[in-house]
Design a protein around this motif. Structure first.
Motif, PDB file in Angstrom:
ATOM      1  N   HIS A 292       0.828  -1.208   0.000  1.00  0.00           N
ATOM      2  CA  HIS A 292       0.000   0.000   0.000  1.00  0.00           C
ATOM      3  C   HIS A 292       0.858   1.251   0.000  1.00  0.00           C
ATOM      4  O   HIS A 292       0.515   2.258  -0.641  1.00  0.00           O
ATOM      5  CB  HIS A 292      -0.920  -0.005   1.220  1.00  0.00           C
TER       6      HIS A 292
ATOM      7  N   GLY B 206      -1.329   2.647  -2.669  1.00  0.00           N
ATOM      8  CA  GLY B 206      -2.529   2.094  -2.068  1.00  0.00           C
ATOM      9  C   GLY B 206      -2.964   0.743  -2.593  1.00  0.00           C
ATOM     10  O   GLY B 206      -3.965   0.195  -2.121  1.00  0.00           O
ATOM     11  N   LYS B 207      -2.229   0.172  -3.532  1.00  0.00           N
ATOM     12  CA  LYS B 207      -2.601  -1.136  -4.088  1.00  0.00           C
ATOM     13  C   LYS B 207      -2.038  -2.256  -3.224  1.00  0.00           C
ATOM     14  O   LYS B 207      -0.932  -2.160  -2.703  1.00  0.00           O
ATOM     15  CB  LYS B 207      -2.071  -1.288  -5.510  1.00  0.00           C
TER      16      LYS B 207
END
Length: 246
Positions: free
Chosen positions: A144, A149-150
Motif C-alpha cells: 500500500h 494504495g494497491k
C-alpha cells in the motif's frame, strides 16, 4: 535460488527436492501369531478426512486474495499444468493453518525461545497460523505504501515477482516479521499443496501428479519400476478415489 522469471525452469527445480532416507533399526521382540482375522481395523485411526473445498476455515477473504496471487506466481499456469490457485493450493494451506500444523500442536511450545542452529529447525513462539497472518498484513502494508494504495494482488505480475524474489533473499523489509521466514514457509506449503493427495484440498484433478507421471495411491506398480524413460500408462489414483477407500 528460485528463478521466478523463468516459470518452466522454476517448475523443474522443485521436482529435484531431496528425499530423506530412513535407516531400518532392527529390534528384538516376541512374535505372536493370529488366525482367522486381524486384531485391528485397517485405517481405523489414520484415515484422512476429505477436505470440502467450499469456504475458508482460517483465511479472511482479503488474505485469500494475497495467497492466491502468491501461489499463482510461484506456480504459474502454462502448458504443463494449471496455476497454483486453480489447483487448490490456497485451500490446502487454509485447511492446514486451521488444523494441528497451524497451531503447532505437535511441537513443544514452552519457553525459553532463542535463536537455534540450522539443524534445530524453527525456534519461535510464533505458530504457522500467526506467521501467515502477520506476514500477509505486513506485506499488504508495504504494498500500500510502495504502490499507491494497491495490495499485492493488484500490482503487476513483474512487480509481484520482484517482491517474491526479495522475500526469498530476505531483503524485503517488512514490519516486525521476517520476509525470508514467510517465503520459506509459503514455498514449502505451496509444494505440498501441489503434490499432496487431493484429499487434503490441493492438487485438484491430480494436476501435479499428472505433470510428473506419478501413479498416486496405486498399491502395486512394480512391473514399471525398471522401465526407465517410459511414461506410466495408467492415470493416477488418489486416496479418496482408490477402490479400497471407505
Amino acid at each position: 535460488m528460485l528463478a521466478l522469471n523463468q516459470s518452466v525452469i522454476a517448475r523443474r527445480r522443485f521436482l529435484l527436492a531431496s528425499v530423506s532416507l530412513m535407516a531400518a533399526v532392527p529390534t528384538i521382540g516376541c512374535a505372536q501369531a493370529y488366525s482367522g482375522a486381524l486384531p485391528w481395523s485397517a485405517n481405523a485411526n489414520g484415515s484422512p478426512k476429505p477436505v470440502d473445498p467450499a469456504g475458508w476455515t482460517y483465511f479472511t477473504p482479503e488474505e485469500v486474495a494475497v495467497i492466491d496471487a502468491l501461489v499463482d506466481r510461484l506456480i504459474p499456469a502454462d502448458d504443463l499444468s494449471p496455476g497454483g490457485k486453480d489447483v487448490g493450493i490456497t485451500v490446502y494451506i487454509d485447511r492446514q493453518l486451521s488444523g494441528p500444523f497451524g497451531n503447532d500442536s505437535w511441537f513443544y511450545m514452552s519457553p525459553p525461545f532463542q535463536e537455534g542452529y540450522p539443524g534445530q529447525g524453527v525456534q519461535s513462539p510464533v505458530t504457522p497460523a500467526q506467521r501467515y497472518r502477520k506476514s500477509i498484513a505486513a506485506l499488504e502494508t508495504y504494498c500500500h505504501g510502495a504502490y499507491a494504495g494497491k495490495g499485492f494482488a493488484q500490482i503487476p505480475p513483474d512487480e509481484q515477482d520482484k517482491l517474491i524474489g526479495q522475500m526469498e533473499k530476505g531483503t524485503l523489509q517488512l514490519d516486525k516479521v521476517s520476509s525470508k521466514a514467510f517465503f520459506q514457509m509459503l514455498w514449502q506449503n505451496t509444494k505440498e499443496g501441489f503434490f499432496a493427495d487431493p484429499v487434503y484440498g490441493g492438487n485438484k484433478d491430480m494436476a501435479g501428479w499428472r505433470m510428473i507421471g506419478f501413479p498416486g495411491a496405486r498399491y502395486d506398480y512394480r512391473d514399471w519400476v525398471t522401465k526407465y524413460n517410459q511414461p506410466y500408462p495408467l492415470p493416477p489414483i488418489g486416496i479418496k478415489t482408490h477402490p479400497d477407500w471407505s
